[in-house]
Design a protein around this motif. Structure first.
Motif, short mmCIF file in Angstrom:
data_model
loop_
_atom_site.label_atom_id
_atom_site.label_comp_id
_atom_site.label_asym_id
_atom_site.label_seq_id
_atom_site.Cartn_x
_atom_site.Cartn_y
_atom_site.Cartn_z
N TRP A 57 27.32 47.91 33.32
CA TRP A 57 26.08 48.95 33.85
C TRP A 57 25.66 48.76 35.43
O TRP A 57 26.22 47.47 35.90
N SER A 58 25.07 49.78 35.70
CA SER A 58 24.77 49.58 37.21
C SER A 58 23.29 50.39 37.47
O SER A 58 23.13 51.21 36.51
N ASN A 59 22.85 50.30 38.47
CA ASN A 59 21.42 50.89 38.83
C ASN A 59 20.35 50.65 38.16
O ASN A 59 19.76 51.67 37.52
N PRO A 60 20.05 49.49 37.60
CA PRO A 60 18.84 49.57 36.64
C PRO A 60 17.61 49.87 37.59
O PRO A 60 17.68 49.78 38.70
N PRO A 61 16.47 50.14 36.67
CA PRO A 61 15.37 50.60 37.33
C PRO A 61 14.67 49.57 38.27
O PRO A 61 14.96 48.05 37.81
N GLN A 62 14.19 49.64 39.31
CA GLN A 62 13.38 48.68 39.83
C GLN A 62 12.43 48.10 39.11
O GLN A 62 11.50 48.63 38.28
N GLY A 63 12.35 46.57 39.31
CA GLY A 63 11.32 46.01 38.40
C GLY A 63 11.97 45.38 37.24
O GLY A 63 11.29 44.74 36.33
N THR A 64 13.23 45.68 36.86
CA THR A 64 13.81 45.04 35.63
C THR A 64 13.92 43.64 35.71
O THR A 64 14.34 42.96 36.65
N LYS A 65 13.23 43.00 34.62
CA LYS A 65 13.58 41.55 34.34
C LYS A 65 14.46 41.24 33.33
O LYS A 65 14.90 39.99 33.23
N SER A 66 14.73 42.06 32.41
CA SER A 66 15.73 41.77 31.36
C SER A 66 16.04 43.24 30.72
O SER A 66 15.69 44.23 30.98
N PHE A 67 17.27 42.88 29.79
CA PHE A 67 17.83 44.17 29.15
C PHE A 67 17.47 43.94 27.60
O PHE A 67 17.71 42.72 27.13
N ALA A 68 17.71 44.96 26.87
CA ALA A 68 18.03 44.72 25.45
C ALA A 68 19.10 45.78 25.19
O ALA A 68 19.14 46.67 25.87
N LEU A 69 19.82 45.64 24.16
CA LEU A 69 21.10 46.48 23.86
C LEU A 69 21.18 46.64 22.45
O LEU A 69 21.15 45.50 21.64
N VAL A 70 21.17 47.84 21.82
CA VAL A 70 21.29 48.08 20.53
C VAL A 70 22.56 49.00 20.39
O VAL A 70 22.82 49.96 21.28
N VAL A 71 23.32 48.74 19.36
CA VAL A 71 24.22 49.65 18.75
C VAL A 71 24.03 50.28 17.65
O VAL A 71 23.72 49.61 16.46
N VAL A 72 23.72 51.61 17.24
CA VAL A 72 23.41 52.05 16.08
C VAL A 72 24.36 53.50 15.69
O VAL A 72 24.70 54.06 16.58
N ASP A 73 24.49 53.66 14.12
CA ASP A 73 25.32 54.56 13.90
C ASP A 73 24.32 55.60 12.99
O ASP A 73 23.57 55.03 12.11
N PRO A 74 23.73 56.36 13.62
CA PRO A 74 22.57 57.18 13.20
C PRO A 74 22.78 58.04 11.63
O PRO A 74 21.91 58.07 11.06
N VAL A 75 24.03 58.14 11.40
CA VAL A 75 24.47 59.03 10.14
C VAL A 75 24.76 57.89 8.99
O VAL A 75 25.18 58.34 7.91
N GLY A 76 24.95 56.68 9.65
CA GLY A 76 25.39 55.54 8.40
C GLY A 76 24.59 55.40 7.35
O GLY A 76 23.32 55.86 7.42
N ALA A 77 24.87 54.80 6.34
CA ALA A 77 24.08 54.40 5.16
C ALA A 77 23.64 55.69 4.68
O ALA A 77 22.44 55.92 4.28
N LYS A 78 24.40 56.91 4.41
CA LYS A 78 23.92 58.08 4.07
C LYS A 78 22.76 58.97 4.78
O LYS A 78 22.01 59.54 4.15
N GLY A 79 22.90 58.52 6.31
CA GLY A 79 21.77 59.27 6.97
C GLY A 79 20.56 58.25 7.41
O GLY A 79 19.83 58.86 8.20
N LEU A 80 20.65 56.96 6.74
CA LEU A 80 19.51 56.11 6.89
C LEU A 80 19.71 55.38 8.47
O LEU A 80 18.87 54.56 8.75
N GLY A 81 21.01 55.30 8.67
CA GLY A 81 21.35 54.79 10.06
C GLY A 81 21.52 53.32 9.68
O GLY A 81 21.24 52.60 8.74
N VAL A 82 22.60 52.83 10.59
CA VAL A 82 23.07 51.41 10.48
C VAL A 82 23.23 50.91 11.94
O VAL A 82 23.48 51.30 12.75
N ASP A 83 22.36 49.58 12.08
CA ASP A 83 22.22 48.93 13.13
C ASP A 83 23.38 47.95 13.30
O ASP A 83 23.59 47.16 12.28
N HIS A 84 24.39 48.25 14.28
CA HIS A 84 25.26 47.20 14.32
C HIS A 84 25.07 46.19 15.29
O HIS A 84 26.07 45.11 15.46
N LEU A 85 24.37 46.13 16.24
CA LEU A 85 23.86 45.16 17.45
C LEU A 85 22.40 45.29 17.65
O LEU A 85 22.09 46.44 18.06
N VAL A 86 21.68 44.24 17.59
CA VAL A 86 20.18 44.15 18.24
C VAL A 86 20.55 42.90 19.16
O VAL A 86 20.57 41.77 18.68
#
Length: 182
Positions: free
Chosen positions: A61-90
């Motif tokens: 990644w590049s060009n984070p907003p000014q003042g950034t002190k940390s990041f969070a990353l999530v990977v989600v399949d919004p239609v997994g689990a028959k539409g309830l969504g599946v979180d693959h990474l938090v």
């Protein structure tokens, strides 16, 4: 001289050339909205839909907003689990100095604090869409925050993380990978 500076400032504010660079998330392993290679899919002998090697893709990644002190990353399949969504990474508490994750690094749980994904682990768990369910979209979202890189405890779910990030987000960048077991 003052008129020249004023004119330059007005011209700059009216053109895209002077706009702040866009916060972006990319991968050398797949382009936005492209199909991901099978090796990035989940690997679970007890689940016939997990046909891969569970290797996390490389991200940068590049060009984070000014003042950034940390990041969070999530990977989600919004239609997994028959539409309830599946979180693959938090993942969160990613230091602001960091700009990449190497291939496989998110699987090993290095460089971040792990939150609880849908399968119950604290690391990357690749796609495992049911056979015949078509291509699923895996949304990779990187969130810039004003929180220190050690501010949140391990094991937060995506919902709990988002609750804690309210009022502390500065911007986000996204990338979509597709995968299906036809």
């Amino acid at each position: 001289m003052k008129k020249t500076l004023l004119c330059a400032a007005l011209l700059c504010s009216a053109t895209a050339a002077c706009a702040a660079p866009v916060f972006t998330l990319t991968s050398p392993d797949f382009n936005d909205n492209d199909v991901m290679a099978t090796k990035f899919a989940g690997s679970d002998k007890g689940n016939a839909s997990c046909t891969g090697e569970n290797v996390s893709p490389a991200l940068s990644w590049s060009n984070p907003p000014q003042g950034t002190k940390s990041f969070a990353l999530v990977v989600v399949d919004p239609v997994g689990a028959k539409g309830l969504g599946v979180d693959h990474l938090v993942a969160y508490n990613i230091p602001f100095q960091r700009t990449t994750f190497a291939q496989g690094e998110l699987t090993r749980g290095k460089g971040y604090t792990g939150g609880k994904n849908s399968p119950g682990t604290l690391r990357y768990h690749g796609p495992c869409p049911p056979v015949g369910s078509g291509q699923h979209h895996y949304n990779f979202t990187l969130i810039a925050t004003d929180l220190p890189a050690n501010g949140l405890e391990q094991g937060l779910t995506r919902e709990a993380l988002f609750t804690r990030l309210k009022g502390h987000t500065l911007g986000a960048a996204g990338l979509i990978g597709r995968f299906g077991n036809e």
